[in-house]
Structures are given as C-alpha cells and as structure tokens.
Design an enzyme around this catalytic site. Sequence first.
Site, PDB file in Angstrom:
ATOM      1  N   SER A 108     -18.782  26.633 -50.667  1.00  0.00           N
ATOM      2  CA  SER A 108     -17.779  25.577 -50.793  1.00  0.00           C
ATOM      3  C   SER A 108     -17.242  25.515 -52.226  1.00  0.00           C
ATOM      4  O   SER A 108     -16.710  26.510 -52.725  1.00  0.00           O
ATOM      5  CB  SER A 108     -18.379  24.245 -50.338  1.00  0.00           C
ATOM      6  OG  SER A 108     -17.392  23.266 -50.159  1.00  0.00           O
ATOM      7  N   ASP A 215     -14.041  24.888 -39.365  1.00  0.00           N
ATOM      8  CA  ASP A 215     -14.267  24.161 -40.614  1.00  0.00           C
ATOM      9  C   ASP A 215     -13.025  23.351 -40.951  1.00  0.00           C
ATOM     10  O   ASP A 215     -11.964  23.906 -41.236  1.00  0.00           O
ATOM     11  CB  ASP A 215     -14.572  25.161 -41.736  1.00  0.00           C
ATOM     12  CG  ASP A 215     -14.976  24.505 -43.049  1.00  0.00           C
ATOM     13  OD1 ASP A 215     -14.815  23.275 -43.182  1.00  0.00           O
ATOM     14  OD2 ASP A 215     -15.443  25.228 -43.943  1.00  0.00           O
ATOM     15  N   HIS A 245     -18.596  23.505 -41.436  1.00  0.00           N
ATOM     16  CA  HIS A 245     -18.551  23.846 -42.864  1.00  0.00           C
ATOM     17  C   HIS A 245     -19.836  24.471 -43.394  1.00  0.00           C
ATOM     18  O   HIS A 245     -19.787  25.429 -44.163  1.00  0.00           O
ATOM     19  CB  HIS A 245     -18.209  22.595 -43.666  1.00  0.00           C
ATOM     20  CG  HIS A 245     -17.988  22.842 -45.127  1.00  0.00           C
ATOM     21  ND1 HIS A 245     -17.031  23.722 -45.597  1.00  0.00           N
ATOM     22  CD2 HIS A 245     -18.614  22.343 -46.230  1.00  0.00           C
ATOM     23  CE1 HIS A 245     -17.055  23.745 -46.915  1.00  0.00           C
ATOM     24  NE2 HIS A 245     -18.013  22.928 -47.328  1.00  0.00           N
TER      25      HIS A 245
END
Length: 270
Positions: A108, A215, A245
Amino acid sequence: MTKTRDWTYEGVLGRLTARTWEGPGDPSRIVVVAHGYGEHIGRYERLAARLAADGAVVHAVDYIGHGRSEGERVLVTDFEDVVTDLHTLAETAGRDHPGLPVVLLGHSMGGLIAARYAQRYGDTLAALVLSSPVVGRWDAVAQLLALDEIPDVPLDITTLSRDPAVGERYAADPLVWHGPFKRPTLQALERGLDAVAKGPSLGDLPLMWIHGESDTLVPIEGSRAGITHLRGPHYVERTYPEARHELFNELNADTVLDEVATFIRDAAPR
C-alpha cells in the site's frame, strides 16, 4: 519456530521501533518489509513467519508517527525521509548478515516507499515486491486535498479483506490510527507519487506486483500505470479476482504467500 526481536534506532526525525523475525538455521536472504499507512509492523506476523520459515531473516520498522515509533501520529512531511530511514534499517540488516541478498517488499503506502527506495537504492536490492501499491494514480489524494477540511471518517473495514475478522482486529487495534488524514501527509503523498512517476524505471531489478481485483482502497487500474513505468524485463504479475486490499490477510492468503515466497526464493536463492 520463528524468533522475534524488537529493537530501536534513530531515524531522520526521531527514534524508531523495528522488529526482526528469524527462523531456525542460518538465513539465506534478507527481506525488508515496508508497511502501509496508519498501521504498524505487528500486523505482518503471518507474512514474516512464512518468509522466515523459507530461509529469510525479515526486518520491518514502524515509520515516524506510526506504531510504537516517535512522532506526531501519521504525520509524514517528506517520504524521502522515510525512504532514508528504511535504508538505515536495510544497512543494519546487511551488517548483521553480510553478503546476503536483500529483497524489499512494500504494501500500500509502503509500496510507494519501496518503489522510491528501489529508484534510489536499486543497486543494493536483489528483488522488489509491491503489494497493492500506491503508485501511478491514486485519486483519493487529490480528492481529499480539494476539501477545505479533511473529514474524520473511519476507514470502511470491509475494504481490507473478505474475512470479517481482519477488519474487526484492525478496528480494535490501539496501534492503528483511526483518525483522519493530515493535510501535510496528503501533500507528501502527492509529492511522493510525482517523484516515483518522474524517477527512473527499475531496469533489470526483478519486480513482482500483486493486487486484489476488488481493491477499492487502492484501485488496481490506478496502480497499473505506476507499475508500467517501473517494470523491466524481469517481471511477475499476480492479480486475484474478488480479493480486496490486504492480500496477506485475505481468504486466499496461503496462495498469495506461497507465490510471493516462490518469487523471492527464485530471485534471491540459497
């Protein structure tokens, strides 16, 4: 049995808390893990244990303003400083285990940090793994910066994983930030995205990109442009239908972990 050791070191803007995971026997490679926004290294136990069992010594650090490290919560004014702090961690790992290949894995926001790290220090790496990375286009940054006031709206925990227990643990975790974004952090994210986009491709550095096709926090197509810019000839892509995610906390996490471990093992063999 994985051995875990917590330790601290001085970063650019304050004292940072790091963790090392090591399996039985002498390690064959170093893996450095870069975590996501608002979270901490304790959320990566499953990943670290899997990689340590496969022969890696794994290192991670809570960034400034995150987890158990010093600093105002989630305030990051320059991601170049975070990259520098991560490089200090990798250098320490290299001194502890000289001669071992180093693999960097970023998730991320940690994917943005890891991508920029590879642009700055790619010659020190054997491979790079980017998980649901904030690279390319992430519309949420511009949308939030356009507002006069950043809304204090909790994260929708259902976006993390199809496993509801993952979101429940996240919501109850006192080391996770549950408040709003801070404007300087968003501005730093915007500059970080721009720096990666204007920086060099990674050339021959082996790169693996993994992403959930469902996601909604970091949509896959926004990241694809950044990956296209970064990737070279040694490239592996894995996308997972219906996955959200946090792929290392997803219902198919065992499959994801096996594929990542195989890539790392091939790129940095014993």
